[in-house]
Design an enzyme around this catalytic site. Structure first.
Site, PDB file in Angstrom:
ATOM      1  N   LYS A  15       0.842  -1.207   0.000  1.00  0.00           N
ATOM      2  CA  LYS A  15       0.000   0.000   0.000  1.00  0.00           C
ATOM      3  C   LYS A  15       0.874   1.253   0.000  1.00  0.00           C
ATOM      4  CE  LYS A  15      -3.928  -1.521   2.867  1.00  0.00           C
ATOM      5  NZ  LYS A  15      -4.726  -1.144   4.063  1.00  0.00           N
ATOM      6  N   ASP A  72      -8.813   0.856   4.676  1.00  0.00           N
ATOM      7  CA  ASP A  72      -9.128  -0.541   4.900  1.00  0.00           C
ATOM      8  C   ASP A  72      -9.649  -1.062   3.574  1.00  0.00           C
ATOM      9  OD1 ASP A  72      -8.943  -2.535   6.972  1.00  0.00           O
ATOM     10  OD2 ASP A  72     -11.097  -2.794   6.751  1.00  0.00           O
TER      11      ASP A  72
END
Ligand code: ITT
Length: 205
Positions: A15, A72
């Site tokens: 990420k 998330d």
């Protein structure tokens, strides 16, 4: 000169690489969890991506006193009624590698024909102030789960997620191409507008 600092809060290296590219041109000073010395992991006890994204962003914002960006995200497989979804990071239990999780998922889908292997990646970005005030943005990319992994870029379930628009798995694409179509890129495009608005507000006399 006025400069807003934004903490991009993730412990996931995959990420982080994507955000470094996606947010590099934002007119803010970006800092990372490692840089500010945060080793704690936010609790992810929510039932949804939105709840967990907010939990993470608020946790790290309160911890560091910085404006914080967190996400998330997860893979939702239609033939598995949306699993692993919010549990994607821990699918199959703790201690598995990304490759092992892919293998496990392929095993669960054994015998399911291509037309029923549809899935999506979903990402919810949350931006929180240390006060707890927060905003969210969501992005989705649709695809198909292949029967064997392809490619070694990206992270997580990328090698088994085939994107029809590019006729490739997300693990076969250079980062800047994945960043044109991904769930994270779509959520980030909306969320960066929130940051830009906060930046404008903070410049008001
Ligand atoms: P942080 O909470 O520190 O950001 P994490 O890996 O625990 O890291 P999540 O709880 O959001 O993050 O879990 C998301 C999981 O979903 C991730 O570990 C991958 O397995 C999967 N996932 C999310 N986005 C993905 C992507 O772009 N490509 C492949 N897999 C992805």
């Amino acid at each position: 000169m006025h400069e807003l600092t934004l903490l991009v809060a993730t412990h996931n290296e995959g990420k982080a690489r994507e955000y470094a590219h996606l947010l590099g041109d934002l007119p803010v000073k970006i800092v990372w969890l490692k840089q500010v010395g945060v080793k704690e992991v936010a609790p992810e006890t929510g039932a949804t991506l939105v709840e967990n994204a907010l939990l993470k962003a608020r946790f790290y914002a309160a911890h560091t006193n910085l404006l914080t960006w967190a996400d998330d995200s997860g893979l939702e497989v239609d033939a598995l009624s949306g699993r692993p979804g919010v549990h994607s990071a821990h699918y199959g239990g703790e201690g598995l590698t990304d490759r092992e999780r892919c293998t496990l998922l392929l095993r669960e889908l054994e015998g399911i024909p291509m037309e029923r292997r549809t899935a999506c990646f979903r990402c919810v970005v949350a931006i929180a102030r240390p006060t707890g005030e927060a905003w969210t943005a969501e992005g989705v990319v649709e695809g198909v789960i292949l029967t064997a992994p392809r490619g070694d870029r990206g992270f997580g379930y990328d090698p088994i997620f085939w994107a029809p628009s590019l006729n490739a798995t997300l693990a076969e694409l250079p980062l800047e191409v994945k960043n044109r179509i991904s769930h994270r890129a779509l959520a980030a495009a909306q969320a960066r507008r929130i940051v830009e608005r906060l930046l404008d507000d903070s410049l008001q006399p």
